[in-house]
Design a protein around this motif. Structure first.
Motif, PDB file in Angstrom:
ATOM      1  N   GLU A  34       0.832  -1.202   0.000  1.00  0.00           N
ATOM      2  CA  GLU A  34       0.000   0.000   0.000  1.00  0.00           C
ATOM      3  C   GLU A  34       0.871   1.259   0.000  1.00  0.00           C
ATOM      4  O   GLU A  34       0.629   2.214  -0.757  1.00  0.00           O
ATOM      5  CB  GLU A  34      -0.904  -0.040   1.229  1.00  0.00           C
ATOM      6  N   LEU A  35       1.883   1.271   0.862  1.00  0.00           N
ATOM      7  CA  LEU A  35       2.793   2.414   0.925  1.00  0.00           C
ATOM      8  C   LEU A  35       3.602   2.548  -0.364  1.00  0.00           C
ATOM      9  O   LEU A  35       3.777   3.655  -0.882  1.00  0.00           O
ATOM     10  CB  LEU A  35       3.749   2.253   2.114  1.00  0.00           C
ATOM     11  N   ALA A  36       4.094   1.407  -0.864  1.00  0.00           N
ATOM     12  CA  ALA A  36       4.963   1.444  -2.041  1.00  0.00           C
ATOM     13  C   ALA A  36       4.252   2.028  -3.251  1.00  0.00           C
ATOM     14  O   ALA A  36       4.788   2.912  -3.935  1.00  0.00           O
ATOM     15  CB  ALA A  36       5.478   0.042  -2.352  1.00  0.00           C
ATOM     16  N   VAL A  37       3.042   1.559  -3.543  1.00  0.00           N
ATOM     17  CA  VAL A  37       2.345   2.064  -4.736  1.00  0.00           C
ATOM     18  C   VAL A  37       1.945   3.527  -4.558  1.00  0.00           C
ATOM     19  O   VAL A  37       1.790   4.265  -5.544  1.00  0.00           O
ATOM     20  CB  VAL A  37       1.118   1.195  -5.087  1.00  0.00           C
ATOM     21  N   SER A  38       1.806   3.974  -3.311  1.00  0.00           N
ATOM     22  CA  SER A  38       1.475   5.376  -3.050  1.00  0.00           C
ATOM     23  C   SER A  38       2.693   6.279  -3.168  1.00  0.00           C
ATOM     24  O   SER A  38       2.569   7.465  -3.519  1.00  0.00           O
ATOM     25  CB  SER A  38       0.866   5.521  -1.651  1.00  0.00           C
ATOM     26  N   LEU A  39       3.883   5.736  -2.883  1.00  0.00           N
ATOM     27  CA  LEU A  39       5.098   6.548  -2.866  1.00  0.00           C
ATOM     28  C   LEU A  39       5.872   6.503  -4.172  1.00  0.00           C
ATOM     29  O   LEU A  39       6.745   7.343  -4.397  1.00  0.00           O
ATOM     30  CB  LEU A  39       6.013   6.084  -1.724  1.00  0.00           C
ATOM     31  N   LEU A  40       5.589   5.527  -5.035  1.00  0.00           N
ATOM     32  CA  LEU A  40       6.279   5.480  -6.323  1.00  0.00           C
ATOM     33  C   LEU A  40       5.855   6.661  -7.190  1.00  0.00           C
ATOM     34  O   LEU A  40       4.673   6.998  -7.250  1.00  0.00           O
ATOM     35  CB  LEU A  40       5.964   4.169  -7.047  1.00  0.00           C
ATOM     36  N   PRO A  41       6.792   7.274  -7.893  1.00  0.00           N
ATOM     37  CA  PRO A  41       6.429   8.394  -8.771  1.00  0.00           C
ATOM     38  C   PRO A  41       5.681   7.903 -10.001  1.00  0.00           C
ATOM     39  O   PRO A  41       5.809   6.749 -10.416  1.00  0.00           O
ATOM     40  CB  PRO A  41       7.794   8.982  -9.155  1.00  0.00           C
ATOM     41  N   ASP A  42       4.882   8.793 -10.580  1.00  0.00           N
ATOM     42  CA  ASP A  42       4.250   8.485 -11.861  1.00  0.00           C
ATOM     43  C   ASP A  42       5.333   8.432 -12.941  1.00  0.00           C
ATOM     44  O   ASP A  42       6.399   9.017 -12.803  1.00  0.00           O
ATOM     45  CB  ASP A  42       3.212   9.549 -12.211  1.00  0.00           C
ATOM     46  N   GLY A  43       5.046   7.749 -14.020  1.00  0.00           N
ATOM     47  CA  GLY A  43       6.035   7.630 -15.083  1.00  0.00           C
ATOM     48  C   GLY A  43       6.993   6.494 -14.808  1.00  0.00           C
ATOM     49  O   GLY A  43       6.727   5.593 -14.009  1.00  0.00           O
ATOM     50  N   ASP A  44       8.160   6.539 -15.455  1.00  0.00           N
ATOM     51  CA  ASP A  44       9.140   5.464 -15.311  1.00  0.00           C
ATOM     52  C   ASP A  44       9.798   5.512 -13.937  1.00  0.00           C
ATOM     53  O   ASP A  44      10.118   6.595 -13.426  1.00  0.00           O
ATOM     54  CB  ASP A  44      10.218   5.582 -16.392  1.00  0.00           C
ATOM     55  N   SER A  45       9.999   4.349 -13.347  1.00  0.00           N
ATOM     56  CA  SER A  45      10.686   4.262 -12.058  1.00  0.00           C
ATOM     57  C   SER A  45      11.313   2.881 -11.936  1.00  0.00           C
ATOM     58  O   SER A  45      10.958   1.952 -12.664  1.00  0.00           O
ATOM     59  CB  SER A  45       9.725   4.514 -10.889  1.00  0.00           C
ATOM     60  N   ALA A  68       4.168  -5.234  -7.918  1.00  0.00           N
ATOM     61  CA  ALA A  68       4.043  -5.142  -9.374  1.00  0.00           C
ATOM     62  C   ALA A  68       2.647  -5.533  -9.844  1.00  0.00           C
ATOM     63  O   ALA A  68       2.160  -5.023 -10.861  1.00  0.00           O
ATOM     64  CB  ALA A  68       5.086  -6.024 -10.052  1.00  0.00           C
ATOM     65  N   GLY A  69       1.992  -6.429  -9.119  1.00  0.00           N
ATOM     66  CA  GLY A  69       0.666  -6.882  -9.508  1.00  0.00           C
ATOM     67  C   GLY A  69      -0.475  -6.070  -8.935  1.00  0.00           C
ATOM     68  O   GLY A  69      -1.646  -6.348  -9.226  1.00  0.00           O
ATOM     69  N   HIS A  70      -0.157  -5.069  -8.103  1.00  0.00           N
ATOM     70  CA  HIS A  70      -1.199  -4.242  -7.490  1.00  0.00           C
ATOM     71  C   HIS A  70      -1.826  -3.330  -8.543  1.00  0.00           C
ATOM     72  O   HIS A  70      -1.117  -2.715  -9.360  1.00  0.00           O
ATOM     73  CB  HIS A  70      -0.596  -3.401  -6.373  1.00  0.00           C
ATOM     74  N   PRO A  71      -3.150  -3.192  -8.561  1.00  0.00           N
ATOM     75  CA  PRO A  71      -3.793  -2.351  -9.577  1.00  0.00           C
ATOM     76  C   PRO A  71      -3.378  -0.885  -9.510  1.00  0.00           C
ATOM     77  O   PRO A  71      -3.492  -0.162 -10.507  1.00  0.00           O
ATOM     78  CB  PRO A  71      -5.289  -2.516  -9.295  1.00  0.00           C
ATOM     79  N   GLY A  72      -2.896  -0.435  -8.364  1.00  0.00           N
ATOM     80  CA  GLY A  72      -2.483   0.954  -8.242  1.00  0.00           C
ATOM     81  C   GLY A  72      -1.035   1.199  -8.592  1.00  0.00           C
ATOM     82  O   GLY A  72      -0.573   2.347  -8.559  1.00  0.00           O
ATOM     83  N   CYS A  73      -0.289   0.145  -8.943  1.00  0.00           N
ATOM     84  CA  CYS A  73       1.126   0.312  -9.260  1.00  0.00           C
ATOM     85  C   CYS A  73       1.285   1.083 -10.570  1.00  0.00           C
ATOM     86  O   CYS A  73       0.659   0.733 -11.582  1.00  0.00           O
ATOM     87  CB  CYS A  73       1.797  -1.051  -9.378  1.00  0.00           C
ATOM     88  N   PRO A  74       2.125   2.128 -10.589  1.00  0.00           N
ATOM     89  CA  PRO A  74       2.328   2.890 -11.820  1.00  0.00           C
ATOM     90  C   PRO A  74       2.775   1.990 -12.974  1.00  0.00           C
ATOM     91  O   PRO A  74       3.615   1.098 -12.791  1.00  0.00           O
ATOM     92  CB  PRO A  74       3.427   3.890 -11.441  1.00  0.00           C
ATOM     93  N   ALA A  75       2.233   2.229 -14.138  1.00  0.00           N
ATOM     94  CA  ALA A  75       2.511   1.375 -15.297  1.00  0.00           C
ATOM     95  C   ALA A  75       3.975   1.409 -15.710  1.00  0.00           C
ATOM     96  O   ALA A  75       4.489   0.440 -16.278  1.00  0.00           O
ATOM     97  CB  ALA A  75       1.625   1.812 -16.477  1.00  0.00           C
TER      98      ALA A  75
END
Length: 250
Positions: free
Chosen positions: A47-58, A75-82
């Motif tokens: 939950e924290l990771a997908v919230s703290l990852l920046p949008d775009g490439d990372s 990586a499989g979380h629906p909120g993970c940046p593409a």
């Protein structure tokens, strides 16, 4: 069905703990029964990771990725940046084999790369946004820990995040003893016998070297993390989130 951990039953012969084929085959059962609230820590961290990852490439590293449970969850979380890419590093071929199977089963092979590597020596990391070490630093030789954390801090971009989960000690000897006793009770309640608990303790004695909670906090701050917070604590287990200093936030 996940194989049941019986590595340290009556047939175990004294030796140091190793992440070999026997452990890799039952690791998911072992860690879920040995680490208090393992599933909840994974959920909170994801939950924290997908919230703290920046949008775009990372780029995200998992050091000591074991069977890739953490990588697959994020990586499989629906909120993970593409645009997020993931690299798992582990020194145990058997663990990486199981990790590869899990990643393939979940259709995540295009997002997650697995690499064999050592953490006790020099570690070359590309510029990244997040590093995860779940119950990993405790297996790194104490003399090598500061260099490893400094290498992580140097690789992280400003504002980058480190997740660190560890088994810990406390300074008060009475509390330390009680926490350990409560932990053994926890393992008994999850089906481990006194023989298995004793055998695993002996196997880990020269391999797993925990620090005190305040030592881990100080190590992170000393190596360049401006913010360090405990997002989970259960007796002698703690999970931290640390953020590298970012001048743009001042």
């Amino acid at each position: 069905m996940t194989p049941t951990d019986q590595v340290f039953d009556e047939e175990w012969r004294p030796s140091d703990f190793a992440f070999d084929a026997h452990v890799a085959g039952v690791f998911d059962d072992m860690v879920s029964r040995s680490v208090p609230f393992y599933d909840e820590v994974q959920r909170m961290q994801t939950e924290l990771a997908v919230s703290l990852l920046p949008d775009g490439d990372s780029l995200v590293y998992d050091l000591g990725c074991s069977t890739a449970t953490t990588l697959a969850a994020i990586a499989g979380h629906p909120g993970c940046p593409a645009g997020a890419r993931f690299v798992g590093i582990d020194n145990a071929p058997d663990m990486l084999d199981r990790a590869g199977e899990k990643i393939a089963e979940r259709g995540l092979a295009d997002r997650i790369e697995l690499v064999r590597g050592e953490l006790n020596g020099s570690l070359a990391l590309s510029s990244c946004d997040m590093v995860i070490m779940n119950w990993t630093l405790q297996f790194v030789r104490p003399v090598a820990r500061e260099a490893l954390v400094r290498a992580i801090a140097a690789a992280l971009r400003p504002g980058g995040v480190l997740f660190l989960s560890e088994k810990i000690l406390v300074g008060d000897s009475l509390l330390n003893r009680l926490y350990i006793e409560f932990y053994y009770d926890y393992k008994r309640n999850r089906g481990y016998s006194d023989t298995e608990i004793r055998n695993k303790r002996e196997a880990l004695e020269n391999v797993l070297v925990p620090y005190r909670s305040d030592e881990n906090h100080e190590l992170l701050r000393h190596c360049g993390f401006a913010s360090v917070d405990s997002f989970f604590r259960w007796y002698n287990f703690e999970s931290l989130v640390a953020v590298k200093g970012d001048p743009s936030r001042d």
